[in-house]
Scaffold this motif. Structure first.
Motif, short mmCIF file in Angstrom:
data_model
loop_
_atom_site.label_atom_id
_atom_site.label_comp_id
_atom_site.label_asym_id
_atom_site.label_seq_id
_atom_site.Cartn_x
_atom_site.Cartn_y
_atom_site.Cartn_z
N HIS A 62 6.00 61.76 30.49
CA HIS A 62 6.19 60.50 29.77
C HIS A 62 7.57 59.93 30.05
N ILE A 63 7.69 58.61 29.92
CA ILE A 63 8.99 57.96 29.91
C ILE A 63 9.39 57.73 28.46
N GLN A 64 10.57 58.19 28.10
CA GLN A 64 10.99 58.17 26.71
C GLN A 64 12.46 57.77 26.61
N ASP A 65 12.82 57.01 25.61
CA ASP A 65 14.22 56.76 25.29
C ASP A 65 14.74 57.94 24.50
N VAL A 66 15.84 58.53 24.99
CA VAL A 66 16.40 59.72 24.34
C VAL A 66 17.89 59.48 24.09
N PRO A 67 18.48 60.11 23.07
CA PRO A 67 19.91 59.94 22.82
C PRO A 67 20.76 60.65 23.86
N VAL A 68 21.91 60.07 24.15
CA VAL A 68 22.85 60.70 25.07
C VAL A 68 23.36 61.99 24.44
N PRO A 69 23.28 63.12 25.15
CA PRO A 69 23.70 64.39 24.54
C PRO A 69 25.22 64.49 24.40
N GLU A 70 25.61 65.33 23.47
CA GLU A 70 27.03 65.63 23.27
C GLU A 70 27.59 66.30 24.52
N LEU A 71 28.80 65.91 24.91
CA LEU A 71 29.44 66.47 26.10
C LEU A 71 30.33 67.63 25.68
N GLY A 72 30.12 68.79 26.31
CA GLY A 72 30.89 69.97 25.95
C GLY A 72 31.93 70.33 27.00
N PRO A 73 32.72 71.36 26.75
CA PRO A 73 33.71 71.83 27.72
C PRO A 73 33.06 72.23 29.03
N GLY A 74 33.72 71.85 30.13
CA GLY A 74 33.23 72.23 31.44
C GLY A 74 31.98 71.49 31.88
N GLU A 75 31.67 70.39 31.23
CA GLU A 75 30.44 69.65 31.53
C GLU A 75 30.75 68.23 32.00
N ALA A 76 29.73 67.58 32.52
CA ALA A 76 29.87 66.19 32.96
C ALA A 76 28.59 65.43 32.65
N LEU A 77 28.75 64.16 32.30
CA LEU A 77 27.63 63.23 32.22
C LEU A 77 27.62 62.41 33.49
N VAL A 78 26.45 62.32 34.12
CA VAL A 78 26.31 61.64 35.39
C VAL A 78 25.29 60.52 35.27
N ALA A 79 25.66 59.34 35.77
CA ALA A 79 24.69 58.25 35.91
C ALA A 79 23.81 58.57 37.11
N VAL A 80 22.53 58.79 36.87
CA VAL A 80 21.62 59.24 37.92
C VAL A 80 21.08 58.02 38.67
N MET A 81 21.42 57.91 39.93
CA MET A 81 20.89 56.83 40.76
C MET A 81 19.51 57.20 41.32
N ALA A 82 19.33 58.47 41.66
CA ALA A 82 18.04 58.92 42.20
C ALA A 82 17.90 60.41 41.96
N SER A 83 16.65 60.85 41.95
CA SER A 83 16.33 62.26 41.78
C SER A 83 15.17 62.58 42.73
N SER A 84 14.52 63.71 42.52
CA SER A 84 13.36 64.04 43.35
C SER A 84 12.46 65.01 42.61
N VAL A 85 11.28 65.24 43.18
CA VAL A 85 10.28 66.13 42.59
C VAL A 85 10.27 67.44 43.36
N ASN A 86 10.31 68.53 42.63
CA ASN A 86 10.18 69.87 43.20
C ASN A 86 8.95 70.55 42.61
N TYR A 87 8.63 71.74 43.14
CA TYR A 87 7.50 72.46 42.57
C TYR A 87 7.75 72.86 41.13
N ASN A 88 9.04 73.05 40.75
CA ASN A 88 9.25 73.38 39.34
C ASN A 88 8.96 72.17 38.45
N THR A 89 9.02 70.95 39.01
CA THR A 89 8.56 69.77 38.27
C THR A 89 7.07 69.88 37.99
N VAL A 90 6.32 70.31 39.01
CA VAL A 90 4.88 70.47 38.85
C VAL A 90 4.58 71.57 37.84
#
Length: 457
Positions: A62-90
């Motif tokens: 499904h496509i869903q609007d979700v809240p932006v998660p809290e950013l913790g130490p050692g983490e980054a929020l990334v604006a995703v321009m593109a992604s891909s499908v893997n077998y773990n997606t399936v």
């Protein structure tokens, strides 16, 4: 999200020397929510009673609007321009071998910070190319505005077990599969040590395609943690034009070894020839049937397969088998490997319960090696080869975020070649290229897997 896209365009429109700088990105206001591809915990039984083949990702994703998660130490929020499908997606989308919400629940028990991941929805996806928006405390190597790709290894490294090989960390997980906030979304949450430089001669969707499969193939074949392939080795590659196999074929050729490519159609055989492979077996055309029925394999077919391999190699058996189909092929893989050779396996797309005749393993001193994704160093080296133009993306088709269910369906039904990409924030294909001169040197190889039209069954 429009102001984020405008800032990214400013960064890239003049070769990275545009008006937007790191401070500008850091000053951007983040939206309260973003669009993401999700699974719903309440739907985990929706395919109960169906055969694996009949489970349809188009119904569960499904496509869903979700809240932006809290950013913790050692983490980054990334604006995703593109992604891909893997077998773990399936696997995620059909809730096999078990619903991923079990992974999220277990991860959530680790710490208060990890508890963020235990939600009634799962944002999936284990690849991305995009731009850093925010970094948490303790992040020094990356800044807002940096163009990045992400590998999918998530570890804690609080145990000594993982310090020699990060894949051995007891808390090792695959981001976007065993964690939440994955890459099939407009924004992703990653650990900063997952980030790597985006190859500057590739578009967003091309850069997003290699991550998981390229690193997996690198460890499986090249690394000392895998098969340790050397020049002159004969390497049998199942599914040689697929997501994993297309990178394995490139690594074998680049390493001076000899690929024996197993494919399922003349079109896929042509793709392997275009990559430079000469020894190709079309398993459908030659009608190999390694199982007589559901419970019994056919050793005569193993022998026929081995004979065909020797015809293509000048009488030699294979040194290495690049295994990932699993149950359907594993008995044959063990049989055809040369004495002292190696079967290295990273998946079981046709079934997890492998059967083989152990006499052909122990009496011929063969080895079976389990290989899972890649450690930090292996992922970095694999990405470095992409950036240098030594290994190329195998992107065949690109879908919109709304079409992710169809993309996963096509991979599930093996209607694809190479990798299939998904545009997230990128408004069109072909954007994000920074080095046109380098691209021109490799453009034919970059476009080798491109298909015309939607796959059909």
């Amino acid at each position: 999200m429009r102001h984020i896209l405008e800032a990214i365009h400013s960064l890239t429109s003049s070769g990275g020397s545009g008006k937007a700088v790191s401070a500008d990105f850091a000053a951007l206001s983040l939206p309260e929510s973003y669009r993401a591809v999700t699974l719903q915990e309440e739907e985990t039984d929706m395919f109960a009673g169906l055969d694996t083949r009949d489970k349809d990702p188009r119904k569960s994703l499904h496509i869903q609007d979700v809240p932006v998660p809290e950013l913790g130490p050692g983490e980054a929020l990334v604006a995703v321009m593109a992604s891909s499908v893997n077998y773990n997606t399936v696997w995620s989308s059909i809730f096999e071998p078990l619903p991923t919400f079990h992974f999220l629940e277990r991860y959530g028990r680790l710490s208060p910070l990890a508890e963020r991941h235990d939600l009634p929805y799962h944002i999936i996806g284990s690849d991305l190319a995009g731009v850093v928006l925010r970094t948490g405390p303790g992040v020094n190597a990356w800044r807002p505005g940096d163009e990045v790709v992400a590998h999918c290894l998530s570890v804690e490294l609080e145990s000594s077990d993982g310090h020699n090989d990060t894949m051995l960390d007891p808390e090792q997980r695959i981001w976007g599969f065993e964690t939440n906030f994955g890459g099939l979304a407009e924004i992703a949450l990653v650990k900063s040590n997952q980030l790597m430089p985006k190859p500057d001669h590739l578009s967003w969707e091309e850069a997003a395609a290699p991550g998981l499969v390229n690193s997996t193939a690198y460890r499986q074949l090249v690394s000392r943690n895998g098969a340790g392939m050397k020049q002159g080795d004969n390497v049998l590659i199942w599914g040689a034009s697929g997501g994993l196999g297309s990178y394995a074929t490139q690594f074998v050729l680049a390493g001076g070894a000899n690929p024996i490519c197993v494919v399922s159609s003349p079109q896929k055989a042509d793709i392997c020839r275009a990559m430079g492979a000469e020894a190709i077996i079309d398993r459908n055309a030659e009608d190999y049937r390694f199982w007589k029925d559901e419970h019994h394999q056919d050793p005569k077919e193993w022998k026929r397969f081995g004979k065909r391999i020797r015809e293509l190699t000048g009488g030699e058996d294979v040194d290495i088998v690049f295994e990932h189909p699993g149950r359907e092929t594993f008995g044959a893989s063990v049989y055809v490997t040369r004495k002292g050779g190696t079967i290295v396996t990273c998946a079981s797309t046709s079934g997890y319960n492998h059967e083989y005749d152990n006499r052909y393993l122990w009496m011929s001193l063969k080895r079976i090696i389990g290989s899972h994704f890649a450690n930090y160093r292996e992922a970095w080296e694999a990405n470095r080869l992409i950036a240098k133009g030594k290994i190329h993306p195998t992107l065949s088709r690109v879908y919109s975020l709304e079409e992710t269910g169809q993309a996963a369906y096509d991979v599930h039904r093996n209607l694809h070649q190479g990798k299939v990409g998904v545009l997230a924030l990128a408004p069109a294909e072909g954007l994000g290229v920074r080095d046109e001169e380098k691209r021109a040197q490799h453009v034919d190889a970059i476009n080798r897997f491109r298909l015309s039209g939607r796959p059909t069954e």
